[in-house]
Write an enzyme that holds these catalytic residues in place. Sequence first.
Site: not given
Length: 222
Positions: A92, A166, A170
């Site tokens: 996250c 995210c 990510c």
Amino acid sequence: MTKTHHRSDLSIDQRLALKTAATNLQREFADTFGVETIERFLHSSYDEFAGRATIIKFLPLLAERFARQRLRALAKVEGLSHDERPTVLFLCTHNAGRSQMAMGFFTHFAGEQAVAWSGGSEPAGEVNPAAVAAMAEVGIDISTEFPKPWTDEIVQAADVVITMGCGDACPVFPGRRYEEWVLEDPAGLDVAATRPIRDDIERRVRELLGDIGATPLRSVAH
């Protein structure tokens, strides 16, 4: 403004603690990696936390724990590990709430059947106290965890990558199974508002365990 703590600023006790950490890691990975690789991972892990730490007392311990995780990941990526358990990585933004709760549930339910890691694109200074309290209510202690970043070897070693908000930050590597969990960020919320997020995460983790062929070994208190 966060003060950056350099290794040259360490007290004698902190230097000894970092040296002990290096010895521990060298003992554990002596048959896998050379001293230079082990110390490089330890020192880069230390620098990662030192850049945003407000309390330096536990930096050597955090560096050792993170370096150990990274070295285990690197061993898996390079085919040097005999651990064939599935590895799940929860990501996250701050690695302070959602991903920490998910890792807590996963580790609690899976036991030794699988491995769980977590990370954040912008790691916070500490785990969200509301998340810690909400998890404690169901009998899971995440108070000793710490926000940390992800690294290439950790993502590459994961079989399943669960992302939680995210976005473009990510990391994406081919060959991984990716899944996005749309969950409210508990940052700034109290325990009461965090509970529904916790319960949603528990449900998703149980489903994930079934998907990878693991059976929940323990229950939680509700």
